[in-house]
Design a protein around this motif. Structure first.
Motif, PDB file in Angstrom:
ATOM      1  N   VAL A  39      15.624  55.698  -1.200  1.00 53.99           N
ATOM      2  CA  VAL A  39      14.433  55.773  -2.055  1.00 53.99           C
ATOM      3  C   VAL A  39      13.279  55.021  -1.397  1.00 53.99           C
ATOM      4  N   ASN A  40      12.068  55.313  -1.855  1.00 51.90           N
ATOM      5  CA  ASN A  40      10.893  54.677  -1.261  1.00 51.90           C
ATOM      6  C   ASN A  40      10.532  53.386  -2.001  1.00 51.90           C
ATOM      7  N   ALA A  41       9.488  52.721  -1.511  1.00 49.80           N
ATOM      8  CA  ALA A  41       9.087  51.437  -2.088  1.00 49.80           C
ATOM      9  C   ALA A  41       8.645  51.573  -3.544  1.00 49.80           C
ATOM     10  N   ALA A  42       8.001  52.696  -3.873  1.00 47.83           N
ATOM     11  CA  ALA A  42       7.568  52.911  -5.266  1.00 47.83           C
ATOM     12  C   ALA A  42       8.772  52.946  -6.205  1.00 47.83           C
ATOM     13  N   ALA A  43       9.875  53.543  -5.741  1.00 47.29           N
ATOM     14  CA  ALA A  43      11.094  53.599  -6.556  1.00 47.29           C
ATOM     15  C   ALA A  43      11.711  52.209  -6.702  1.00 47.29           C
ATOM     16  N   GLU A  57      19.126  46.752   1.743  1.00 51.64           N
ATOM     17  CA  GLU A  57      18.689  47.770   2.705  1.00 51.64           C
ATOM     18  C   GLU A  57      19.645  47.827   3.888  1.00 51.64           C
ATOM     19  N   ASN A  58      19.827  49.040   4.410  1.00 51.45           N
ATOM     20  CA  ASN A  58      20.728  49.240   5.545  1.00 51.45           C
ATOM     21  C   ASN A  58      20.047  49.044   6.888  1.00 51.45           C
ATOM     22  N   LYS A  64      11.588  45.942   6.100  1.00 47.74           N
ATOM     23  CA  LYS A  64      10.266  45.404   6.428  1.00 47.74           C
ATOM     24  C   LYS A  64       9.158  46.246   5.813  1.00 47.74           C
ATOM     25  N   GLU A  65       9.245  47.555   5.980  1.00 42.10           N
ATOM     26  CA  GLU A  65       8.193  48.450   5.483  1.00 42.10           C
ATOM     27  C   GLU A  65       8.087  48.397   3.963  1.00 42.10           C
ATOM     28  N   LYS A  66       9.238  48.373   3.280  1.00 43.24           N
ATOM     29  CA  LYS A  66       9.207  48.339   1.818  1.00 43.24           C
ATOM     30  C   LYS A  66       8.636  47.022   1.303  1.00 43.24           C
ATOM     31  N   SER A  81      12.482  39.332  -7.430  1.00 40.88           N
ATOM     32  CA  SER A  81      13.542  40.117  -6.795  1.00 40.88           C
ATOM     33  C   SER A  81      14.012  39.452  -5.513  1.00 40.88           C
ATOM     34  N   GLU A  82      15.245  39.765  -5.124  1.00 42.06           N
ATOM     35  CA  GLU A  82      15.766  39.340  -3.819  1.00 42.06           C
ATOM     36  C   GLU A  82      16.157  40.579  -3.028  1.00 42.06           C
ATOM     37  N   PHE A  83      15.898  40.529  -1.724  1.00 45.27           N
ATOM     38  CA  PHE A  83      16.198  41.651  -0.837  1.00 45.27           C
ATOM     39  C   PHE A  83      17.208  41.209   0.210  1.00 45.27           C
TER      40      PHE A  83
END
Length: 234
Positions: A39-43, A57-58, A64-66, A81-83
């Protein structure tokens, strides 16, 4: 249904799976990590506002981009949030992995651990890490074998001061044979318990289980699951 309803249903299924546990140590609530590679950053922003707290993220570049997009368009999401980096990591991507993630779940070699530690030193950051165990016989699966995992944990805790060893992660065999899947999770759980005996409560997380097998993983002791398709489906 949107993410909010999907999240509610997943939580109910997790509680049922926890109720089915036998002889499993209690390590607290099960964290749901939204595996957001499709999914994209908006999602991701929408999912955060629907109640999701953790994202995985995989690939480092996608992470980075999101995050850069979210930083510009929805900075409130970064505050709550945590990534996490949950996919296979190459040493040459260590700098961005450390810079953009709150935890790296895929440490599978001394070389990678050393590289991540060096990046963390340069960024003056202590980065929590999980050791990725290879519990299946599939060639395509990454991870380190059980004996190597104990050597790796000792190396991290004794020599790499900017890494915090926090537990283990695994991916089960991709098969419809649920007993083989369960076997992978049992092996990871047994290893996790041995790590707890050595390192105590700092060995906090057992990350295993995805959309197709998270209930088995939870019943076998997972306290962190990585769910994508079930969470983001409409």
């Amino acid at each position: 249904m949107g993410v909010k309803e999907n999240l509610k249903n997943i939580k109910l299924r997790i509680e049922k799976a926890k109720a089915a546990r036998k002889n499993i140590i209690d390590t607290g609530d099960v964290k749901i990590i939204a595996a957001s590679k499709y999914v994209n950053a908006a999602a991701v922003i929408a999912a955060s506002r629907g109640g999701v707290e953790y994202f995985g993220e995989n690939k480092v570049q996608a992470l980075k981009e999101k995050i850069e997009y979210i930083r510009e368009h929805a900075p409130d999401v970064l505050e709550k949030s945590e990534f996490y980096m949950i996919g296979h990591l190459q040493s040459n991507k260590s700098r961005d992995a450390v810079g953009y993630s709150a935890m790296i779940q895929s440490i599978d070699s001394k070389k990678l651990a050393h590289s991540v530690n060096m990046a963390a030193v340069k960024q003056n950051k202590i980065i929590p890490v999980l050791i990725e165990l290879k519990t299946s016989t599939e060639e395509t699966k990454s991870g380190i074998d059980i004996a190597g995992a104990f050597e790796l944990a000792e190396y991290i805790t004794a020599e790499l001061k900017n890494l915090k060893f926090c537990g283990v992660m695994t991916m089960a065999e991709f098969t419809e044979d649920t007993e083989r899947v369960r076997g992978c999770f049992k092996l990871a759980y047994d290893t996790f318990v041995k790590f707890r005996d050595i390192y105590g409560a700092q060995c906090e997380f057992l990350s295993m289980g995805m959309s197709d097998d998270f209930e088995i993983a939870v019943s076998e002791g997972a306290n962190m699951v990585r769910i994508g398709r079930l969470l983001f489906k409409e």
